[in-house]
Design a protein around this motif. Structure first.
Motif, PDB file in Angstrom:
ATOM      1  N   ALA A 123      -7.046   2.169 -28.866  1.00 49.45           N
ATOM      2  CA  ALA A 123      -8.299   2.078 -29.618  1.00 49.45           C
ATOM      3  C   ALA A 123      -9.331   3.002 -28.998  1.00 49.45           C
ATOM      4  O   ALA A 123      -9.338   3.234 -27.784  1.00 49.45           O
ATOM      5  CB  ALA A 123      -8.823   0.639 -29.627  1.00 49.45           C
ATOM      6  N   ARG A 124     -10.201   3.527 -29.839  1.00 52.72           N
ATOM      7  CA  ARG A 124     -11.312   4.335 -29.347  1.00 52.72           C
ATOM      8  C   ARG A 124     -12.435   3.394 -28.930  1.00 52.72           C
ATOM      9  O   ARG A 124     -12.760   2.433 -29.641  1.00 52.72           O
ATOM     10  CB  ARG A 124     -11.795   5.283 -30.445  1.00 52.72           C
ATOM     11  CG  ARG A 124     -12.719   6.386 -29.965  1.00 52.72           C
ATOM     12  CD  ARG A 124     -12.682   7.566 -30.924  1.00 52.72           C
ATOM     13  NE  ARG A 124     -13.170   7.195 -32.242  1.00 52.72           N
ATOM     14  CZ  ARG A 124     -14.418   7.431 -32.663  1.00 52.72           C
ATOM     15  NH1 ARG A 124     -15.283   8.024 -31.865  1.00 52.72           N
ATOM     16  NH2 ARG A 124     -14.781   7.085 -33.874  1.00 52.72           N
ATOM     17  N   VAL A 125     -13.046   3.654 -27.778  1.00 54.39           N
ATOM     18  CA  VAL A 125     -14.126   2.814 -27.258  1.00 54.39           C
ATOM     19  C   VAL A 125     -15.440   3.587 -27.406  1.00 54.39           C
ATOM     20  O   VAL A 125     -15.572   4.705 -26.917  1.00 54.39           O
ATOM     21  CB  VAL A 125     -13.889   2.439 -25.783  1.00 54.39           C
ATOM     22  CG1 VAL A 125     -15.035   1.582 -25.253  1.00 54.39           C
ATOM     23  CG2 VAL A 125     -12.559   1.701 -25.635  1.00 54.39           C
ATOM     24  N   VAL A 126     -16.403   2.971 -28.085  1.00 54.76           N
ATOM     25  CA  VAL A 126     -17.669   3.643 -28.384  1.00 54.76           C
ATOM     26  C   VAL A 126     -18.829   2.743 -27.996  1.00 54.76           C
ATOM     27  O   VAL A 126     -18.839   1.551 -28.337  1.00 54.76           O
ATOM     28  CB  VAL A 126     -17.768   3.988 -29.893  1.00 54.76           C
ATOM     29  CG1 VAL A 126     -19.099   4.674 -30.199  1.00 54.76           C
ATOM     30  CG2 VAL A 126     -16.612   4.874 -30.321  1.00 54.76           C
ATOM     31  N   ARG A 127     -19.810   3.296 -27.288  1.00 53.76           N
ATOM     32  CA  ARG A 127     -21.030   2.557 -26.972  1.00 53.76           C
ATOM     33  C   ARG A 127     -21.973   2.573 -28.157  1.00 53.76           C
ATOM     34  O   ARG A 127     -22.118   3.585 -28.836  1.00 53.76           O
ATOM     35  CB  ARG A 127     -21.733   3.181 -25.771  1.00 53.76           C
ATOM     36  CG  ARG A 127     -21.125   2.861 -24.436  1.00 53.76           C
ATOM     37  CD  ARG A 127     -21.818   3.646 -23.329  1.00 53.76           C
ATOM     38  NE  ARG A 127     -23.268   3.442 -23.286  1.00 53.76           N
ATOM     39  CZ  ARG A 127     -24.080   4.096 -22.474  1.00 53.76           C
ATOM     40  NH1 ARG A 127     -23.597   5.000 -21.641  1.00 53.76           N
ATOM     41  NH2 ARG A 127     -25.381   3.848 -22.478  1.00 53.76           N
ATOM     42  N   VAL A 128     -22.613   1.429 -28.425  1.00 54.47           N
ATOM     43  CA  VAL A 128     -23.610   1.330 -29.488  1.00 54.47           C
ATOM     44  C   VAL A 128     -24.852   0.654 -28.918  1.00 54.47           C
ATOM     45  O   VAL A 128     -24.763  -0.093 -27.947  1.00 54.47           O
ATOM     46  CB  VAL A 128     -23.072   0.539 -30.706  1.00 54.47           C
ATOM     47  CG1 VAL A 128     -21.929   1.283 -31.369  1.00 54.47           C
ATOM     48  CG2 VAL A 128     -22.630  -0.864 -30.299  1.00 54.47           C
ATOM     49  N   PRO A 129     -26.022   0.918 -29.499  1.00 58.29           N
ATOM     50  CA  PRO A 129     -27.237   0.258 -29.006  1.00 58.29           C
ATOM     51  C   PRO A 129     -27.109  -1.256 -29.094  1.00 58.29           C
ATOM     52  O   PRO A 129     -26.750  -1.799 -30.145  1.00 58.29           O
ATOM     53  CB  PRO A 129     -28.332   0.780 -29.947  1.00 58.29           C
ATOM     54  CG  PRO A 129     -27.783   2.049 -30.511  1.00 58.29           C
ATOM     55  CD  PRO A 129     -26.306   1.849 -30.605  1.00 58.29           C
ATOM     56  N   GLY A 130     -27.383  -1.953 -27.999  1.00 61.35           N
ATOM     57  CA  GLY A 130     -27.207  -3.398 -27.972  1.00 61.35           C
ATOM     58  C   GLY A 130     -28.391  -4.173 -28.497  1.00 61.35           C
ATOM     59  O   GLY A 130     -28.229  -5.255 -29.063  1.00 61.35           O
ATOM     60  N   ASP A 131     -29.601  -3.637 -28.333  1.00 64.21           N
ATOM     61  CA  ASP A 131     -30.797  -4.395 -28.675  1.00 64.21           C
ATOM     62  C   ASP A 131     -30.811  -4.865 -30.128  1.00 64.21           C
ATOM     63  O   ASP A 131     -31.039  -6.041 -30.399  1.00 64.21           O
ATOM     64  CB  ASP A 131     -32.041  -3.572 -28.350  1.00 64.21           C
ATOM     65  CG  ASP A 131     -33.311  -4.389 -28.449  1.00 64.21           C
ATOM     66  OD1 ASP A 131     -33.275  -5.581 -28.080  1.00 64.21           O
ATOM     67  OD2 ASP A 131     -34.328  -3.860 -28.902  1.00 64.21           O
ATOM     68  N   PRO A 132     -30.556  -3.987 -31.123  1.00 69.72           N
ATOM     69  CA  PRO A 132     -30.592  -4.472 -32.511  1.00 69.72           C
ATOM     70  C   PRO A 132     -29.529  -5.523 -32.803  1.00 69.72           C
ATOM     71  O   PRO A 132     -29.752  -6.418 -33.624  1.00 69.72           O
ATOM     72  CB  PRO A 132     -30.338  -3.197 -33.337  1.00 69.72           C
ATOM     73  CG  PRO A 132     -30.619  -2.059 -32.418  1.00 69.72           C
ATOM     74  CD  PRO A 132     -30.278  -2.551 -31.051  1.00 69.72           C
ATOM     75  N   LEU A 133     -28.383  -5.437 -32.144  1.00 65.32           N
ATOM     76  CA  LEU A 133     -27.294  -6.363 -32.409  1.00 65.32           C
ATOM     77  C   LEU A 133     -27.587  -7.746 -31.863  1.00 65.32           C
ATOM     78  O   LEU A 133     -27.054  -8.753 -32.348  1.00 65.32           O
ATOM     79  CB  LEU A 133     -25.995  -5.831 -31.809  1.00 65.32           C
ATOM     80  CG  LEU A 133     -25.508  -4.494 -32.389  1.00 65.32           C
ATOM     81  CD1 LEU A 133     -24.283  -4.011 -31.614  1.00 65.32           C
ATOM     82  CD2 LEU A 133     -25.174  -4.645 -33.870  1.00 65.32           C
ATOM     83  N   LEU A 134     -28.392  -7.824 -30.811  1.00 70.45           N
ATOM     84  CA  LEU A 134     -28.707  -9.110 -30.191  1.00 70.45           C
ATOM     85  C   LEU A 134     -30.038  -9.664 -30.684  1.00 70.45           C
ATOM     86  O   LEU A 134     -30.539 -10.636 -30.141  1.00 70.45           O
ATOM     87  CB  LEU A 134     -28.722  -8.948 -28.667  1.00 70.45           C
ATOM     88  CG  LEU A 134     -27.398  -8.438 -28.065  1.00 70.45           C
ATOM     89  CD1 LEU A 134     -27.544  -8.206 -26.570  1.00 70.45           C
ATOM     90  CD2 LEU A 134     -26.269  -9.411 -28.346  1.00 70.45           C
ATOM     91  N   ARG A 135     -30.575  -9.035 -31.712  1.00 68.62           N
ATOM     92  CA  ARG A 135     -31.877  -9.448 -32.269  1.00 68.62           C
ATOM     93  C   ARG A 135     -31.697  -9.612 -33.776  1.00 68.62           C
ATOM     94  O   ARG A 135     -32.003  -8.710 -34.555  1.00 68.62           O
ATOM     95  CB  ARG A 135     -32.929  -8.380 -31.940  1.00 68.62           C
ATOM     96  CG  ARG A 135     -34.355  -8.781 -32.148  1.00 68.62           C
ATOM     97  CD  ARG A 135     -35.305  -7.637 -31.864  1.00 68.62           C
ATOM     98  NE  ARG A 135     -35.050  -6.500 -32.726  1.00 68.62           N
ATOM     99  CZ  ARG A 135     -34.565  -5.336 -32.314  1.00 68.62           C
ATOM    100  NH1 ARG A 135     -34.283  -5.143 -31.061  1.00 68.62           N
ATOM    101  NH2 ARG A 135     -34.356  -4.343 -33.171  1.00 68.62           N
ATOM    102  N   PRO A 136     -31.192 -10.749 -34.225  1.00 70.91           N
ATOM    103  CA  PRO A 136     -30.866 -10.918 -35.645  1.00 70.91           C
ATOM    104  C   PRO A 136     -32.077 -10.896 -36.547  1.00 70.91           C
ATOM    105  O   PRO A 136     -32.822 -11.876 -36.646  1.00 70.91           O
ATOM    106  CB  PRO A 136     -30.162 -12.277 -35.682  1.00 70.91           C
ATOM    107  CG  PRO A 136     -30.646 -13.003 -34.472  1.00 70.91           C
ATOM    108  CD  PRO A 136     -30.901 -11.964 -33.431  1.00 70.91           C
TER     109      PRO A 136
END
Length: 284
Positions: free
Chosen positions: A265-278
Motif C-alpha cells: 500500500a502507498r502511505v500518504v500523510r494528510v493534514p490531521g487537524d480537519p479530520l479530528l475536528r468534525p
C-alpha cells in the motif's frame, strides 16, 4: 502552617467566588428553554452574546454560522480558522479551567458529549452559567449535521444552521458525484502509536466515501479500532492515509508503516487537524 494552608485555599477559590458574583449581578434574559444532549432543560438567553465553546469543532461551527463575534473564549486546540487564536483560551478540552471560564463572564457555554467532562456542565450550572451540551448522536456526517443544528438552537440561529446543513449536504453529494469510478481501498489512521483507524461509523468514513474510496476498515464494528501490524495487513488497503499530529509534525512511527513487510500500500500523510475536528469545514 495551618494559616498558610487556609490562605492558599482562599487564593484558589476566591476568583471562582468573585466571578460567580459578577455573573449573578448581571440580568440574564432567559427567554428560551431547550433540552440538550444530557436530557436537561437548559434556560438560554434570547440572544447570547458572550459564548465560550469547549470543543474546537463547536468553535468552528459558531464561526461557520456567521456568529463568531459572539465568541469570547475557546479551548487551546481551537485554532481554525486562525482568527479564533486571538480569543482567550480556557485550557484543554478535557479539563478546562473554571476560573478562566468565569473570568470571561459568559452568558452561554457550549460543550460536547465527546471529550468534555459532564462534571464541567454541572459545576458551571451551580455557578449560574448556562451550559448547552451538544451531541453527535448519529453516525457519520449525520452526526455533524446534528451538532450544527443543536449549536444553532443554542445560539438562537436556527435559520443559519439550516442553511449550513443544507449547503453542506449539497457539497457532500457533489463530491460523491465527481468521485472516480475506480475506488481504492483506503485506510485512514488518526494515530499511529498505536495505530487507530477511522471505522465505518465515523464522519471520516463518510469523507472517504465521498472522495471516491472504500474504507478498508468498513468490516470492523468499531468507530475507532486499534490495529496491530497484522490487522493492518489483513485489511488489504491500497492506500494508507496517515493524519499528521495536531502539532503539524510527522506522525510518530510513520516510517515503520512505510517499511512494513507484507504491506502493499502507498502511505500518504494528510493534514490531521480537519479530520479530528468534525465540522462542515472538513468538506473543503
Amino acid at each position: 502552617m495551618p494559616r498558610v494552608g487556609r490562605q492558599g485555599t482562599a487564593r484558589i477559590r476566591l476568583p471562582l467566588l468573585l466571578a460567580a458574583l459578577i455573573l449573578a449581578a448581571g440580568p440574564l434574559t432567559a427567554d428560551r428553554v431547550h433540552r440538550d444532549a444530557l436530557d436537561r432543560e437548559v434556560r438560554l438567553p434570547d440572544h447570547p452574546s458572550r459564548v465560550i465553546a469547549l470543543a474546537p469543532n463547536l468553535a468552528e461551527i459558531v464561526w461557520l454560522l456567521g456568529e463568531s463575534d459572539r465568541l469570547v473564549g475557546r479551548t487551546e486546540n481551537a485554532t481554525h480558522p486562525e482568527a479564533l487564536t486571538r480569543l482567550p483560551s480556557v485550557g484543554g478540552m478535557a479539563r478546562p479551567s473554571l476560573e478562566a471560564i468565569l473570568e470571561l463572564r459568559p452568558d452561554l457555554v457550549l460543550a460536547t458529549t465527546e471529550g468534555n467532562d459532564p462534571g464541567i456542565a454541572r459545576r458551571l450550572e451551580e455557578l449560574g452559567v448556562p451550559v448547552f451540551v451538544v451531541d453527535r448522536d448519529s453516525t457519520g456526517m449525520d452526526g455533524v449535521w446534528l451538532a450544527v443544528e443543536q449549536t444553532g438552537i443554542a445560539l438562537g440561529a436556527g435559520e443559519a444552521a439550516e442553511h449550513l446543513v443544507s449547503e453542506g449536504k449539497r457539497r457532500l453529494e457533489a463530491h460523491r458525484l465527481s468521485a472516480p469510478d475506480e475506488r481504492p481501498r483506503a485506510l485512514l489512521l488518526v494515530w499511529t502509536k498505536p495505530a487507530v483507524a477511522a471505522g465505518p461509523g465515523t464522519y471520516v468514513s463518510d469523507l472517504l466515501e465521498a472522495a471516491g474510496a472504500v474504507n478498508a476498515a468498513e468490516g470492523i464494528d468499531l468507530d475507532w479500532p486499534q490495529l496491530g501490524r497484522e490487522g493492518i495487513i489483513s485489511l488489504r488497503p491500497d492506500l494508507i492515509l496517515v493524519a499528521d499530529a495536531m502539532t503539524g509534525g510527522p506522525p510518530p512511527g510513520i516510517e515503520d508503516l512505510e517499511n512494513l513487510p507484507g504491506l502493499d500500500a502507498r502511505v500518504v500523510r494528510v493534514p490531521g487537524d480537519p479530520l479530528l475536528r468534525p465540522s462542515p469545514a472538513a468538506l473543503g
